[in-house]
Design an enzyme around this catalytic site. Sequence first.
Site, PDB file in Angstrom:
ATOM      1  N   ASP A  82      -8.044  21.524  14.393  1.00 20.75           N
ATOM      2  CA  ASP A  82      -7.997  20.972  15.746  1.00 20.75           C
ATOM      3  C   ASP A  82      -9.273  20.156  15.997  1.00 20.75           C
ATOM      4  O   ASP A  82     -10.378  20.663  15.792  1.00 20.75           O
ATOM      5  CB  ASP A  82      -7.897  22.157  16.731  1.00 20.75           C
ATOM      6  CG  ASP A  82      -7.541  21.719  18.137  1.00 20.75           C
ATOM      7  OD1 ASP A  82      -7.013  20.606  18.310  1.00 20.75           O
ATOM      8  OD2 ASP A  82      -7.796  22.508  19.079  1.00 20.75           O
ATOM      9  N   THR A 256      -6.223  28.098  26.057  1.00 19.71           N
ATOM     10  CA  THR A 256      -6.730  28.753  27.264  1.00 19.71           C
ATOM     11  C   THR A 256      -5.846  29.924  27.719  1.00 19.71           C
ATOM     12  O   THR A 256      -6.351  31.001  28.039  1.00 19.71           O
ATOM     13  CB  THR A 256      -6.853  27.705  28.395  1.00 19.71           C
ATOM     14  OG1 THR A 256      -7.766  26.692  27.958  1.00 19.71           O
ATOM     15  CG2 THR A 256      -7.360  28.322  29.682  1.00 19.71           C
TER      16      THR A 256
HETATM   17 ZN   LIG Z   1      -7.393  19.075  22.289  1.00 20.70          ZN
END
Ligand SMILES: [Zn+2]
Length: 307
Positions: A82, A256
């Site tokens: 990522d 999140t």
């Molecule tokens: Zn991102």
Amino acid sequence: MLVSGNEILQKAHKENYGVGAFNFVNYEMLSTIFEAADEKKSPIIVQASEGAIKYLGIDMAVGMVKILANRYPHIPVALHLDHGTSYESCVKAIRAGFTSVMIDASHHPFLENLQETKRVVEVAHCAGVSVEAELGRLMGIEDNISVDEKDACLVNPKEAEEFVKESKVDFLAPAIGTSHGAFKFKGEPKLDFERLIEVKRLTNIPLVLHGASAIPNEVREAFLQSGGDLKGSKGVPFEFLQEAIKGGINKINTDTDLRIAFMSEVRRVANEDKTQFDLRKFFAPAKDFMRKVIAERMEILGSAGKI
Ligand SMILES: [Zn+2]
């Protein structure tokens, strides 16, 4: 089974559904993602940021994924880097066994972003590894933002077409108004779906939505009730995620929500029994709640039942 990102996302692209790309920073998060995939018969992308790789060690990050991929041979799983910040970082991940990498040069001007992405694509494709790039800058669209400002930060569909054609990148993350973290929108949540549909039409490849945590009520409430604070936070509503998938999004980055779910249970146990110090008494309920959140997400994105 460990497969390339393309193998998972080309199917999602053709059949028009979304696959969750879930971040992990430890064994508890990673194993829970696999457990939810097993329960929901869903393909998964598990992703590690450079920060997570630094925390775990790249050999441990890859090793854990390989062990779990063997434990669940029926689940197609891609291991994705990522926000790779450089060519070197991507090459390191490819060498270590990642099957998909993101080169994020989106903060550079268009041509530099294109050149850097091209370099990564060349080496990645030799190794059978898929590549994601990003165009535009991630930020919320405010109501009072001018058309010029919007054009400056959101993806330009014509540029996206040229970028994909030139770079031969496998997936593209077009900035359409989401942002990272728990505080995505100042006013009402808003995404530029028209822009998204145009990007999909012109590129015809799997598209990626970053900053796609929803912070559903159940998760928010659990966090608040445990004594946590999420002042003013806003996620992307489920309806928006589904609308985005209809518009061509196939990879939905989710971090999140998993963190909030996990930590609300850890905090609840810590508050309820101040004498407790057995790690498993914290992590088992945290995993349970996180698994529920992931399983629900797989239903919403449409990846449930796709294996
Ligand atoms: Zn991102």
